[in-house]
Design an enzyme around this catalytic site. Sequence first.
Site, short mmCIF file in Angstrom:
data_model
loop_
_atom_site.label_atom_id
_atom_site.label_comp_id
_atom_site.label_asym_id
_atom_site.label_seq_id
_atom_site.Cartn_x
_atom_site.Cartn_y
_atom_site.Cartn_z
N TYR A 131 0.85 -1.19 0.00
CA TYR A 131 0.00 0.00 0.00
C TYR A 131 0.88 1.24 0.00
O TYR A 131 1.74 1.40 0.87
CB TYR A 131 -0.92 0.00 1.22
CG TYR A 131 -1.77 1.25 1.32
CD1 TYR A 131 -2.87 1.42 0.47
CD2 TYR A 131 -1.48 2.24 2.24
CE1 TYR A 131 -3.64 2.57 0.55
CE2 TYR A 131 -2.26 3.39 2.33
CZ TYR A 131 -3.33 3.55 1.47
OH TYR A 131 -4.10 4.69 1.55
N ASP A 146 9.15 2.37 0.73
CA ASP A 146 8.06 3.08 1.39
C ASP A 146 8.18 2.78 2.88
O ASP A 146 7.84 1.72 3.36
CB ASP A 146 6.70 2.60 0.86
CG ASP A 146 5.54 3.39 1.43
OD1 ASP A 146 5.67 3.92 2.56
OD2 ASP A 146 4.50 3.49 0.76
N LYS A 169 3.23 9.49 8.38
CA LYS A 169 2.74 9.06 9.69
C LYS A 169 3.56 9.65 10.82
O LYS A 169 3.42 10.83 11.15
CB LYS A 169 2.65 7.54 9.77
CG LYS A 169 1.57 6.94 8.84
CD LYS A 169 1.36 5.47 9.13
CE LYS A 169 0.37 4.83 8.18
NZ LYS A 169 -1.00 5.31 8.32
#
Length: 454
Positions: A158, A260, A287
């Site tokens: 993702y 990522d 995040k």
Amino acid sequence: MPLSSPASLGVEEERYRRRTPASERCYIEARRYLPGGDSRSPLFYSPYPAVMDRGEGCRLFDLDGNELIDFTGNHSALALGYGHPHVLGAVERQLERGTCFPGPTEPQVRLARMLVERIGSVERVRFTSSGTEAAANVIRAARAFTGRPKVAKVEGGYHGTSDDALVSTHPTGPDAGERSRPRSQPSALGLAPRTLENVVVIPFNDGAAAARVIEAEHHRLAAVLVEPVLGSAGMIPAERGYLETLREVTRRLGVLLIFDEVVSFRVAYGGGEEHFGVVPDLTILGKLIGGGFPLGAFGGRQDVMALFDPSAGRPGIPHPGSLNANPISLAAGIATLELLTRDAIETINRRGESLRGRMRGAFAEAGVAAEITGLGSLFGIHLTGHPVRDFRDTLDVDTALRHRIFLGLHNEGVLIDPRGVGTISTALGETELERFIEALRAVLARVGDRTPIR
């Protein structure tokens, strides 16, 4: 009025409804204005999500006053827990100066320096408002730098919600292709034409098969994107040899390797690349680097990042955005990284390893088949009887039982992600870990009642 008949509810759902009437009322009202009652689709769960009121340290409180020990950290975004005074103090000082400006700010330089000094492969960095934007920019940079149109991503990986990222995030069925040669599958309606043609999908933790795909596509392949820990798929760590193979084949063929690290950055002081000892060309962050505020970043090799440099004229890749490098988010991020030292990371990693081991013991004692994955302070619960090394290993999990366990833990005052994953923050101590295991044992003792959740 209730959303479904109480007679059809399982025991955990009935208990959940009794505990959360204010949340149900708020949810019903929210659906009048918001599709599904919220703006984050993964947060929905049946019969309705609890509505949060406030957070303090490692504890959340919902509208009904229920106290929950939080093992989500808002999907790994809060490494220090809720309302940490060091972060709040930094934010308050920045608020006094202003929330955003039509020019660079000193906090941008400070956080950029921290990231460059912390992550070995990052020579230059730029800030966005989200990990999604960061991923979209590195994909664009890879295509511009190499002159090639395609990118490859891991099946089950993702990378946000851009068109290129929403491919094969949770593929199912025969159309997904062979395990060793996955087919590109849309993960949303409305993707731009030819998206699937330009996104190649590779298997996870099968280096030989992934290398064959990359070698077959390399003449038109700009980059390979991989999460060192597959977050959305259930906190499934990469194997070192797999990442080493990706590094070797991409370097040999002139393809950029992109990590990522939106989720995995927390596993070591310098992120997943430090833990695994594999150096990518570009890195995506988000995040936790925003300390609870919206922030993303992307960086890497200076020659690639030069595409964004406007100082010598129009840049190869424009990067506008009125809220890029928002100083409130930067201040919170700086404060977070100041406290997320090597010692702090070692502590939460040690607690994560301890919790994973105790979870395995609790499931074994209860006679419930489960595979516990994770790395460092990350964990995932998979209700299956075989090892979980990639996304396809999760397709046969008992989702009904997983939901029952999630609601059961909620009823016991412990919050994990509805998908069975979670994180350890610095606010969680041994007392909270022990409470988690006690709650899990209590819930597993009740699973003999298999009343379906509908």
